[in-house]
Design an enzyme around this catalytic site. Structure first.
Site, PDB file in Angstrom:
ATOM      1  N   THR A 115     -28.089 -12.491  62.126  1.00 32.56           N
ATOM      2  CA  THR A 115     -27.706 -11.166  61.588  1.00 32.56           C
ATOM      3  C   THR A 115     -28.590 -10.871  60.375  1.00 32.56           C
ATOM      4  OG1 THR A 115     -25.855 -12.154  60.384  1.00 32.56           O
ATOM      5  CG2 THR A 115     -25.356 -11.084  62.470  1.00 32.56           C
ATOM      6  N   LYS A 175     -26.347 -19.771  62.337  1.00 31.41           N
ATOM      7  CA  LYS A 175     -26.725 -18.515  61.686  1.00 31.41           C
ATOM      8  C   LYS A 175     -25.828 -18.319  60.473  1.00 31.41           C
ATOM      9  CE  LYS A 175     -24.965 -14.992  61.660  1.00 31.41           C
ATOM     10  NZ  LYS A 175     -23.873 -14.086  61.121  1.00 31.41           N
ATOM     11  N   THR A 186     -19.749 -16.826  56.949  1.00 26.66           N
ATOM     12  CA  THR A 186     -20.130 -15.974  58.078  1.00 26.66           C
ATOM     13  C   THR A 186     -21.155 -16.736  58.829  1.00 26.66           C
ATOM     14  OG1 THR A 186     -19.907 -13.948  56.909  1.00 26.66           O
ATOM     15  CG2 THR A 186     -21.172 -13.831  58.883  1.00 26.66           C
ATOM     16  N   GLU A 219     -28.869 -15.134  51.215  1.00 31.00           N
ATOM     17  CA  GLU A 219     -29.314 -13.775  50.901  1.00 31.00           C
ATOM     18  C   GLU A 219     -29.916 -13.727  49.497  1.00 31.00           C
ATOM     19  OE1 GLU A 219     -26.345 -11.389  53.919  1.00 31.00           O
ATOM     20  OE2 GLU A 219     -25.792 -11.549  51.813  1.00 31.00           O
ATOM     21  N   ASN A 273     -27.087  -6.695  50.248  1.00 33.93           N
ATOM     22  CA  ASN A 273     -25.697  -6.364  50.548  1.00 33.93           C
ATOM     23  C   ASN A 273     -25.335  -4.921  50.244  1.00 33.93           C
ATOM     24  OD1 ASN A 273     -24.345  -8.715  51.704  1.00 33.93           O
ATOM     25  ND2 ASN A 273     -25.268  -9.678  49.913  1.00 33.93           N
ATOM     26  N   SER A 286     -27.226   0.117  56.293  1.00 35.44           N
ATOM     27  CA  SER A 286     -28.030   1.341  56.406  1.00 35.44           C
ATOM     28  C   SER A 286     -29.280   1.113  57.237  1.00 35.44           C
ATOM     29  CB  SER A 286     -28.352   1.896  55.030  1.00 35.44           C
ATOM     30  OG  SER A 286     -28.547   0.872  54.103  1.00 35.44           O
TER      31      SER A 286
END
EC number: 2.3.1.35
Lengths: 411, 411
Positions: free
Chosen positions: A159, A185, A196, A282, A406, A411
Site C-alpha cells: 500500500t 507489507k 497495518t 513512512e 499521511n 489524494s
C-alpha cells in the site's frame, strides 16, 4: 526513502513446495496496479495466524478467525486471497457479506469450500469494498498461479510501502533441509498488536496438529509485535505461517531435534521481515533499536521500550540527529512503572554512556552523542537496574515526510 | 501559528490582591529574554498543586511536593520562583542541590524560610541548571515585584510557546466579587498527567484549610489533564492554585453558597488556559474537541478520547483537512475497551453523522465530511452506546511545523 533496505531479488526468493501464488490487476483503487493476490496450499498444509486486537477489526479478519477455528477438523485451509486498495473495515454487515462473497467466488474457481479460504484486505478504512472488481479479477489471478511468484506477490500486497518486502532462507535440520520464504507489507499505522501489516511466511516443513499455532504466536511477539512506527494499531493486521509439509522434515513435537532449528529460522526470518517494515517506515530516515534490560518483567521492559519508541519528541530528535536525550529519560519516566527508582537507571546511545544513575553521566560529552546520532542505525540501551528481564523493539524516526505521506495518503 | 488565540491584553488581566510578580532576564539559555519569575504571596494565602506523574520528575517538582506537604503546619508558602531555559530534570543530586540553592537564595532576599518557597523549572532536560545566573538575577526579579505584572509573568514562563497565555475574570458570589487571574505555558510534550506545562491561577477568595487541595485536583482533571498535543508526559508539569483570601469571600466548606460559584469560575478559567495551550500547540493549525459519550465509565470514555486525540494518523488527516474518518474508528477500536461492541458505535464529525452502528452511515457524503474538515475548529463526537458516562478532550492536528519545531528545538 528507506533505511538500508535493498530491493529483494526474484532469484533469491525460493519456492516452497505445495505453495502457489497468482496475482492480478483488479483496479480496486487505481488502475494498472497489482492489487489482488491468490495463494493456494497443497492438501495437508497447516496454517496458523495472529490477528489485530482492534475492536474495529476488518470483516476479513473476523472471517479468518472463524475459518481458522475449524482448522484440524474437516475444514483445512486451502487458499488465501488478499486485496489492497481497500481495508473492508468499518464497513458493517455489507463488509462481512463482501468478504464472504470473495471467499465464495474463489471457492468456485478452485473447487474447494469457502470455509477453506482466508481473506485479507488492506487499504483505506470505512469505504465499501468494490466487490465486483475483485470477483471479476479472481480468474486471472488463479490462472497466474505458480510457485515462483514470490516477488509479484510481495508487490501485490503493497500500500504505502515504497518497495516490496520479501526474504527467503534454507535451513539444514537433522531431518533434511527446510525452505522458508516470506513476504510482508506495512509502512504506517504500525504498532504492536499489531500493525497495518500483512505477513505471510511459508515453509515446506511439516508440523503435528496444534504445534504451529503456539509457535506462530511466539514468533509474532518476537517480530511483528516488537515494531512500532506511529503507534496506531490497524484494523486489518494479520500474520500467517503456512507449513506445507512437502519436505522430509516432519516435526512431531517441541522435543523433535528439528524443531529448535526451524523455530529459530522462522523467528529470524519473521524479525527480518518485521524490520523491513520499519526500514520502509513512512518517512523513515533512521532505524532505531530500543533494548531494555534490567527489568523485573519482560512486560515492564516492553512498556519502557514502547514509550521511548512511541514518543514523537524522541522520534523528531532522531530525525534531527539531535542528542536531546532528556526526552528519552522523560519517556522512561512516564512509561508506567509506578515504583521505578530512577537513580538506578542507566542509558547508552550506541556505545556512549549518557545517563548514569538517573542523571547525566559526568563524563558524557555532547560531541559523543552527536556522533552516534549521525548514524542511520542507532541503538538505545536502557538498564532499569531492578531485575533480569529484557525486551527489544525496533522503530524509526518521525520526519516531515511522515506528515506529508499521511496528509496526502488518499489524494 | 495559533488557532483562534488572541494576544492577551495587559489591561484585561486583573490584579489579585496579595499576589505580586517580578521578572528578570537571567540569561539562562539565551540573552535578552525574560526567563525568571518570582511570585510572592501575602501571609495567610492558601496554595495547592498538582504535579507530573513522570518518575523522572524534575528536582523542583520533588521539592514542591515536599514543601506543600508542610502546608497547614508552620510552613505556609510565601513565594514561587520559575525559570525557563532549563528543566532541571534528569540532573540527579546536583539538580536537587541547585533547586534548594535557588530556594535558599530567594528566601534570603525575601526574608522568609526556604521551605516557604515553591521552585519551578521548564526547558531542556538533562542539562545542569546554571544556578549562578539564577541566583544573581533573583534580586532584580524581587525589585520588580508588583500586582500588575501578569502579562510580563506570562511572557517570562514561555518556552516553545509562540505567545503568552493569560486570562482573567471577576465573578460575583453571594459574599461579594472574586478576582481570578491565571497564566500558563506549554506547547509540546503535552499530555494528560500532565504536560510540559506550568499553570498558575491566583484568586483573592479565601478557603478553609484542606478545601483547596481537593478542588485543585478536580479542576486539573477537567482542564490540563484533558488536553494532549503529542502524548509525551513531561518531567516538570505543575499546576498551582493560589488563594490569597484578601477579598470578602471566605469559603468555609463545599456547602458555602459561594463555593459552587468560585469552583465553576475556576474550572472555566483553567479550561480556557488549558485550551490556550492546545491553540498554541506546536505546529497546530486546527483545534479539535473530542467528545465521547455513552460509555460505561468516564475512564473508558477517556481511553477512547485519548486514543483518537493521540493518533498521529488522525492528526495528520486533520492537518490535511482529509475526512479519512476510518482512522478515527481504528483508534476507537484499539483504545483498550476489550468488550466494545462496535455495532453500537456512532460517530459525528461536526454536525455530520459519519459512522452509524459501527459502519459507514449510508447517507454520509464525502462532501459533507470535507466541509467540516475545512474548519479551524472541529468537534468529533463518539457515542459508544453502552452507558451514560462522558469525557471531553482537546487536541490539535499534527503538521510539518510540529516536526520542524521539535527537530530544531535546541539549535
Amino acid at each position: 526513502m528507506t533505511v538500508n533496505l535493498p530491493l529483494p531479488q526474484k532469484a533469491d526468493l525460493k519456492p516452497v513446495k505445495g505453495f502457489e501464488m497468482g496475482i492480478a490487476e483488479a483496479g480496486i483503487k487505481k488502475a494498472n496496479r497489482k492489487d489482488l493476490l491468490v495463494m493456494t496450499l497443497a492438501p495437508g498444509t497447516q496454517v496458523a495466524g495472529v490477528f489485530t486486537l482492534n475492536r474495529f477489526c476488518a470483516a476479513p479478519v473476523q472471517i479468518c478467525r472463524e475459518h481458522l477455528v475449524q482448522e484440524g477438523s474437516n475444514g483445512e485451509i486451502r487458499a488465501l486471497v488478499v486485496n489492497t486498495g481497500n481495508a473492508n473495515a468499518g464497513t458493517g454487515e455489507s463488509g462481512m457479506k463482501h468478504a464472504l462473497e470473495t471467499c465464495a467466488a474463489l471457492a468456485r474457481e478452485l473447487k474447494i469450500n469457502p470455509e477453506q479460504i482466508l481473506p485479507f484486505s488492506t487499504g483505506v478504512i470505512l469505504e465499501p469494498l468494490p466487490i465486483e472488481k475483485i470477483i471479476s479479477a479472481l480468474p486471472k489471478a488463479v490462472s497466474n498461479l505458480g510457485e515462483d511468484n514470490w516477488l509479484d506477490a510481495a508487490q501485490a500486497i503493497m500500500t504505502t510501502d515504497t518497495q516490496p518486502k520479501a526474504t527467503s532462507m534454507t535451513v539444514s535440520t537433522p531431518a533434511g533441509p527446510v525452505v522458508i520464504t516470506g513476504i510482508c507489507k506495512g509502512a504506517g499505522m504500525i504498532h504492536p498488536n499489531m500493525a497495518t501489516m500483512l505477513g505471510f511466511i511459508a515453509s515446506d516443513a511439516g508440523f503435528a496438529p496444534g504445534l504451529l499455532s503456539k509457535l506462530t504466536r511466539e514468533i509474532a511477539d518476537l517480530s511483528f509485535n516488537a515494531i512500532t512506527i506511529d503507534g496506531d494499531t490497524s484494523t486489518n493486521d494479520s500474520f500467517i505461517i503456512i507449513a506445507t509439509g512437502q519436505s522430509a522434515v516432519q516435526i512431531q513435537s517441541v522435543t523433535d531435534p528439528s524443531y529448535a532449528v526451524v523455530r529459530d529460522a522462522l523467528i529470524a526470518l519473521a524479525r527480518k521481515l518485521a524490520q523491513m517494515i520499519v526500514r520502509d517506515g513512512e518517512g523513515a530516515t533512521k532505524f532505531i533499536t530500543i533494548e531494555v534490560l534490567g527489568g523485573k518483567t519482560a512486560e515492564e521492559c516492553r512498556l519502557v521500550a514502547k514509550a521511548v519508541a512511541h514518543s514523537p519528541l524522541v522520534k523528531t530528535a532522531f530525525f534531527a540527529s539531535d542528542p536531546n536525550l532528556g526526552r528519552i529519560l522523560a519517556a522512561i519516566g512516564y512509561a508506567g512503572i509506578s515504583d521505578l527508582d530512577v537513580s538506578h537507571v542507566q542509558m547508552w546511545l550506541g556505545d556512549v554512556w549518557v545517563a548514569k544513575d538517573g542523571g547525566r553521566n559526568p563524563s558524557y560529552q555532547e560531541a559523543d552523542g552527536q556522533r552516534v546520532m549521525q548514524a542511520q542505525e542507532i541503538t538505545v540501551k536502557i538498564d532499569l537496574g531492578r531485575g533480569n528481564a529484557t525486551q527489544t523493539m525496533w522503530t524509526c524516526d518521525l520526519s516531515h515526510e511522515y506528515v506529508s505521506i499521511n496528509a496526502d495518503y488518499r489524494s
